[in-house]
Design a protein around this motif. Sequence first.
Motif, PDB file in Angstrom:
ATOM      1  N   ALA A  42       0.810  -1.225   0.000  1.00  0.00           N
ATOM      2  CA  ALA A  42       0.000   0.000   0.000  1.00  0.00           C
ATOM      3  C   ALA A  42       0.840   1.270   0.000  1.00  0.00           C
ATOM      4  CB  ALA A  42      -0.920  -0.008   1.220  1.00  0.00           C
ATOM      5  N   LEU A  43       2.154   1.136   0.173  1.00  0.00           N
ATOM      6  CA  LEU A  43       2.990   2.336   0.284  1.00  0.00           C
ATOM      7  C   LEU A  43       3.396   2.866  -1.083  1.00  0.00           C
ATOM      8  CD1 LEU A  43       5.377   1.117   3.156  1.00  0.00           C
ATOM      9  CD2 LEU A  43       3.243   2.425   3.364  1.00  0.00           C
ATOM     10  N   VAL A  44       3.254   4.168  -1.266  1.00  0.00           N
ATOM     11  CA  VAL A  44       3.664   4.839  -2.503  1.00  0.00           C
ATOM     12  C   VAL A  44       4.735   5.863  -2.141  1.00  0.00           C
ATOM     13  CG1 VAL A  44       2.896   6.205  -4.472  1.00  0.00           C
ATOM     14  CG2 VAL A  44       1.324   4.583  -3.367  1.00  0.00           C
ATOM     15  N   PHE A  45       5.896   5.756  -2.797  1.00  0.00           N
ATOM     16  CA  PHE A  45       7.033   6.592  -2.406  1.00  0.00           C
ATOM     17  C   PHE A  45       7.289   7.766  -3.352  1.00  0.00           C
ATOM     18  CE2 PHE A  45       7.833   2.583  -0.300  1.00  0.00           C
ATOM     19  CZ  PHE A  45       8.413   2.948   0.907  1.00  0.00           C
ATOM     20  N   GLY A  46       7.672   8.875  -2.773  1.00  0.00           N
ATOM     21  CA  GLY A  46       8.174  10.029  -3.506  1.00  0.00           C
ATOM     22  C   GLY A  46       9.169  10.739  -2.612  1.00  0.00           C
ATOM     23  N   GLY A  47       9.643  11.946  -3.027  1.00  0.00           N
ATOM     24  CA  GLY A  47      10.550  12.632  -2.123  1.00  0.00           C
ATOM     25  C   GLY A  47      11.195  13.872  -2.709  1.00  0.00           C
ATOM     26  N   HIS A  48      11.927  14.555  -1.838  1.00  0.00           N
ATOM     27  CA  HIS A  48      12.732  15.705  -2.228  1.00  0.00           C
ATOM     28  C   HIS A  48      14.208  15.328  -2.240  1.00  0.00           C
ATOM     29  CE1 HIS A  48       9.313  18.527  -1.041  1.00  0.00           C
ATOM     30  NE2 HIS A  48       9.718  19.033  -2.199  1.00  0.00           N
ATOM     31  N   GLU A  49      14.943  15.999  -3.095  1.00  0.00           N
ATOM     32  CA  GLU A  49      16.386  15.725  -3.151  1.00  0.00           C
ATOM     33  C   GLU A  49      17.080  16.952  -3.743  1.00  0.00           C
ATOM     34  OE1 GLU A  49      18.594  12.828  -2.334  1.00  0.00           O
ATOM     35  OE2 GLU A  49      19.741  14.694  -2.610  1.00  0.00           O
ATOM     36  N   ILE A  50      18.241  17.299  -3.183  1.00  0.00           N
ATOM     37  CA  ILE A  50      18.949  18.482  -3.699  1.00  0.00           C
ATOM     38  C   ILE A  50      20.117  18.117  -4.620  1.00  0.00           C
ATOM     39  CG2 ILE A  50      18.327  19.959  -1.745  1.00  0.00           C
ATOM     40  CD1 ILE A  50      21.189  19.442  -0.686  1.00  0.00           C
ATOM     41  N   THR A  51      20.547  16.851  -4.579  1.00  0.00           N
ATOM     42  CA  THR A  51      21.629  16.496  -5.502  1.00  0.00           C
ATOM     43  C   THR A  51      21.016  16.094  -6.840  1.00  0.00           C
ATOM     44  OG1 THR A  51      21.600  14.132  -5.050  1.00  0.00           O
ATOM     45  CG2 THR A  51      22.888  15.486  -3.559  1.00  0.00           C
ATOM     46  N   ASP A  52      21.828  16.071  -7.859  1.00  0.00           N
ATOM     47  CA  ASP A  52      21.336  15.504  -9.108  1.00  0.00           C
ATOM     48  C   ASP A  52      21.698  14.003  -9.073  1.00  0.00           C
ATOM     49  OD1 ASP A  52      24.045  15.734  -9.453  1.00  0.00           O
ATOM     50  OD2 ASP A  52      23.898  17.229 -11.046  1.00  0.00           O
ATOM     51  N   GLY A  53      21.890  13.412 -10.136  1.00  0.00           N
ATOM     52  CA  GLY A  53      22.100  11.970 -10.150  1.00  0.00           C
ATOM     53  C   GLY A  53      20.770  11.302 -10.379  1.00  0.00           C
ATOM     54  N   ASP A  54      20.765   9.992 -10.180  1.00  0.00           N
ATOM     55  CA  ASP A  54      19.571   9.244 -10.517  1.00  0.00           C
ATOM     56  C   ASP A  54      19.426   8.109  -9.512  1.00  0.00           C
ATOM     57  OD1 ASP A  54      17.536   8.322 -12.763  1.00  0.00           O
ATOM     58  OD2 ASP A  54      18.723   6.562 -12.206  1.00  0.00           O
TER      59      ASP A  54
END
Lengths: 392, 392, 392, 392
Positions: B52-64
């Motif tokens: 049931a968990l759906v993930f997202g987020g913030h990030e300040i570096t680039d990369g992948d």
Amino acid sequence: MKRVGVWLIGARGSIAGVTLAGHAALLNGAAPTGLVTARADFEGVDLIDLEALVFGGHEITDGDLVEATRGYLSAHQLSHLMPEVEARLHAVEARIRPGIVRGGGARIEALARRAQVAATDRQAVDLIRADLDAFKAAEGLERLIMVNLASTEPPPPPQAAWETPQALYAALGGAALPPSSLYALAAFEGGDAYINFTPSLGSRIPALEAIAEAHGAVHMGSDGKTGETLVKSILAELFTRRNLTVSSWFGQNILGNGDGQVLSDPANKASKIQTKDQLLPKILGYHPQTHVGIDYVGSLGEWKVAWDHIHFQGFMGAPMTMEFTWRGLDSVLAAPLVLDLIRLASLAQERGEVGVLTALAPFFKDPHGCDEQRLISQDEALLAWVKAGALG
Amino acid sequence: MKRVGVWLIGARGSIAGVTLAGHAALLNGAAPTGLVTARADFEGVDLIDLEALVFGGHEITDGDLVEATRGYLSAHQLSHLMPEVEARLHAVEARIRPGIVRGGGARIEALARRAQVAATDRQAVDLIRADLDAFKAAEGLERLIMVNLASTEPPPPPQAAWETPQALYAALGGAALPPSSLYALAAFEGGDAYINFTPSLGSRIPALEAIAEAHGAVHMGSDGKTGETLVKSILAELFTRRNLTVSSWFGQNILGNGDGQVLSDPANKASKIQTKDQLLPKILGYHPQTHVGIDYVGSLGEWKVAWDHIHFQGFMGAPMTMEFTWRGLDSVLAAPLVLDLIRLASLAQERGEVGVLTALAPFFKDPHGCDEQRLISQDEALLAWVKAGALG
Amino acid sequence: MKRVGVWLIGARGSIAGVTLAGHAALLNGAAPTGLVTARADFEGVDLIDLEALVFGGHEITDGDLVEATRGYLSAHQLSHLMPEVEARLHAVEARIRPGIVRGGGARIEALARRAQVAATDRQAVDLIRADLDAFKAAEGLERLIMVNLASTEPPPPPQAAWETPQALYAALGGAALPPSSLYALAAFEGGDAYINFTPSLGSRIPALEAIAEAHGAVHMGSDGKTGETLVKSILAELFTRRNLTVSSWFGQNILGNGDGQVLSDPANKASKIQTKDQLLPKILGYHPQTHVGIDYVGSLGEWKVAWDHIHFQGFMGAPMTMEFTWRGLDSVLAAPLVLDLIRLASLAQERGEVGVLTALAPFFKDPHGCDEQRLISQDEALLAWVKAGALG
Amino acid sequence: MKRVGVWLIGARGSIAGVTLAGHAALLNGAAPTGLVTARADFEGVDLIDLEALVFGGHEITDGDLVEATRGYLSAHQLSHLMPEVEARLHAVEARIRPGIVRGGGARIEALARRAQVAATDRQAVDLIRADLDAFKAAEGLERLIMVNLASTEPPPPPQAAWETPQALYAALGGAALPPSSLYALAAFEGGDAYINFTPSLGSRIPALEAIAEAHGAVHMGSDGKTGETLVKSILAELFTRRNLTVSSWFGQNILGNGDGQVLSDPANKASKIQTKDQLLPKILGYHPQTHVGIDYVGSLGEWKVAWDHIHFQGFMGAPMTMEFTWRGLDSVLAAPLVLDLIRLASLAQERGEVGVLTALAPFFKDPHGCDEQRLISQDEALLAWVKAGALG
């Protein structure tokens, strides 16, 4: 003040010496570091006054308790205690009686210098019992607690005679029991307590359990938990509480004292390894590969060094490791526990308890009648027992 | 099935990557090693389904995220997992939004490649909140749990504005809060949960505590307990239960990952050492000399090695020592705890709890609102909370 | 028998005490364990008889050499030596003169209890020289060897006056030199030898090198190699001889004695770390990441514990590790080397050598005038020097 | 370019696989880390080009060299090498012949899946020799170097037939030799070189030494020095150079690979411990208590962890300790040494040397014909031999 007897089997060994020196030092005001019963948790519990304890014991080696203890204290920077404890040690030395040698293994028999000879087990028990009764009479003791601090015996092959008191008594005309069990029987026949601080057999057979009950005696063992096993009994919970899987736990002990020399005989070592190696599966709930090595390294003297290598798996099976090195003075770690056990056994006697004192499990590597091996759970159970009795 | 959002701050870092890879692997049937909530103790508790968990987020570096995780898995012999987790990682990568950079210290700002610029704290919170709302709307999420996995910030000097919601709101026109607290505020303003896995300030000021209560949000921190401190939190009880006195406890950590580089800035390191160094006095009840060193050793990569030297006194003051070396993969140890915290925070949300989740203390080096530092006592309290709720 | 003077700077410190106790014990027939010059390799070399050495020294603390040494020996199970060495220690205590305090750093100045006050560097040198001359006259000494065993000074900023004797002499009206260098100058002005067992500056500037030559004096330093660095100086060759690449070498020292307290001042610590950290690149031929930490842990007393973590690469770049823990008594390790250095400096004096004694490199962490840091190569060069002279 | 054959006994084992993978990687430009002959010291020496080596071998297990090596490389983060080395591994796999099983002990015989059956030792030697000759013919090889990388055999009881070639040849109709010696004899009978990287008997009997001389063959062994013993061979000099007395040196090895499983049979372990335990007395010049433990810990896989506890005495007998933990990948440490030995044996062949190559001592725990056990002295002697030959 009522006086309570404490009878040490192995009364000139280093644990006995440090116990007695520490007892004297405590009476002179030393801090009770290492005494479990001196923790704040035990405040308000009516434990016996240390002043009330009168010590004696059996011993098969010659030598002198005072000199041996002087040597030990001096080798570990504790010489300053000697003047205050010397008089008390002399008093105990005067009460030491020659021990009984029957079936302790070749290694132990080679150490024997002063021993009482018994033709049968029955006779051995009677000789021991006579010494205990004489001690009680001479010192005016209300009751007695025997503590086995002698060298580890080889594990004897099980006998049918161990199953019931009847069978055991019938077999006493021959050789049915190792020394540790003869001592236990002698204690029980006088209603006295028996504490087995070694991995030897002691009271751990059905016949002796029944005899203890019949005579209203309390008893407990086996094998004081002072070093590597103590660490394991707490550290293993790191893995269970975090759901990490232990892949292997390899432990190696090296030690240089007399205990180490006796353990260098594979027969005697077998008892020790047996009690040390069953703890992990009980705590973890599964059987990783384990190893408990014990080797004699003479130059270490009284130091016991243990190295443990723990290999474990984390998330997605990733392998990681932990290692520890423990450097302990075994007798210094054991001695306060001996005093704790005496006080707690005395408490049980005063409360009129009978039989195996399973609440004393935290003090033992292989607690009699107790499957719980986690130190903290054992300790909480001990506190509950101490306090439950206090309320009753 | 209801779907619940998880929003990771630091969504391309190694803890995030391992959490996401592990989440995907578990859905594919991997063993839940390292997951506290997968222990038998949690059977029967109505924990949220990992599906049931759906993930997202913030990030300040680039990369992948996909490439970074591929690299991590391959470096730790977990490459075989990649095919099964790749699709899910791509989906998360597509949901990552540029993070907010305000006051994280020079070392963190130097890492920033993709960031949202905010003129004031208020504006920063609004930008974050907008991302969270968009995520919830796009994915049809019932509720959301934010988890802070970003690099450690320097400890900011306390401000008067932190004391009350009124004062805090009045100060938001300027720069009153470090990033970790801006994120917490944004979560709370939408009634969402905030879990601080880092030693940064986060929600740990009276104003944010009150705002969380007002919006019905739950929160907890600080600083995931994964390595040396975890060991301490259990091993220290060896000494208290045996009444042995710790004279000094010297700990040295070396680590080679990005976290280590950020910690090589003394300002950022200060936060970390603060949370790591208060545990021992709380467990022991006195203050031995302690030391917690953290140093960056690049060649170690993701490995974190800790060496601890413990000097203690036994009976009659005799000094003895114990040493341990811990070799852990920090992210592998942290990731399952992140999943545990999400499930337990979700449970609290479902039960309608509000405010600081002190029952989650065993997961943190410096548990918010909780003075108990002993791992086992914390864990027992967690179980009691889980089960108490289950009965209600 | 000719008598040779030995003048110890820091004459009541623990190295001085153990050196003097050991010297006395050797004269009483103790085994010369730890003495390099007692190895079979030195047989046939005409080394000075230990009986010929007469000790005195400077000291800035109060206290008493006899009592301090009694305490040290008793703390390390060497009490039995005290009766045999006491008389000799009393004789040395009677020859100790108050030291000079000028520029040793705040930490050292705080220790000063008995000091001679000098308005200028010139005056300080004259006060020292007067003490040395009085000692030689009173004891009828042929020559003298000064050994610096004092606490580590902070590294002073380089000065132009250090470049030539002329510039130095011109600057002596002010404050141009740290104490260790003032002592060296005083020794040289009387043609006496100077051995710097500390990392302080000592004779290690061009002006003093030239002055030593001009007065026919020998000298050597710096920083006795007794523990972690000693191990490094031999263990590093494991990697070079096998062509393994050291990726990082992280070392952490903890110690509890007075030296440790002085080193807890970052200024004084700087000198020490500087001499300890240059060895590896010189042996390896490249610069892996290295770290040398030194921290004060009071409970350790005279024990010095070092933990080193070595990360290295093997074939095809595979990473592996080695760790070691060293538990040494620093003064016990240093003292026999002090006696070795005295004997070897005396040999150089007898042979008419002048200037820096680079052959004494194996005794020092940072050998003056010598780039070779490999212990075994240094030791072979020492043997060659000893024997070459023996032939001449 | 002349082509030289290398024949590996144990050609699908992990040392063989890593040797072959490393050989291929070096030809593709990998850095020669771990190769002694790649040190700057060997510049200008006319060592054989790695490109000239053609590999084949005997093996008794089934399986596949390519797959086994793929598994090994992948388990140790060296997967990236596989594409470049795969073709060469396939070529070697195609040249592997079933090995001979005669007298390697129950543990080794249980591993045998593909073996050539010989009724007598003579027949076994002929079968081996036929394989070698076929290999030389098929590949157009000028000469051949056999390297024994097979599992450790139990030490066979000495036989009178080992003393002279005559006696040996007379006994070959029965069972006089363990497999390692049968292989050596087969090599010698064709004038080929034999290198024994294991502790098995190999060429180490007078009869085989004489036969090697007679056929102009070179040979050397025993037991590659890659881990704990390597450390000892350098670290022990710390104590001799400083005249410190080693009281006890306790070493414990744990390892998890196939070698470990074979060594878990006490008979096979005996050979290993014998070669590992004789080094210290030779370096120290006296016999402290020593112990070398080897135990199988399956979860460690290819890792070999050694813990050594060294107890030593310093000045005035003061006891101190050093401990080290070595964590090595045995095959990764061994493989470059195998290449070194091949190159150096080839050099000896080219120079027309005959008999035991004592100059190769630094590579072996128990060097044939060489009493010098100090690594650095051995290494210096190797360099001298290499350069002396270069001049001639």
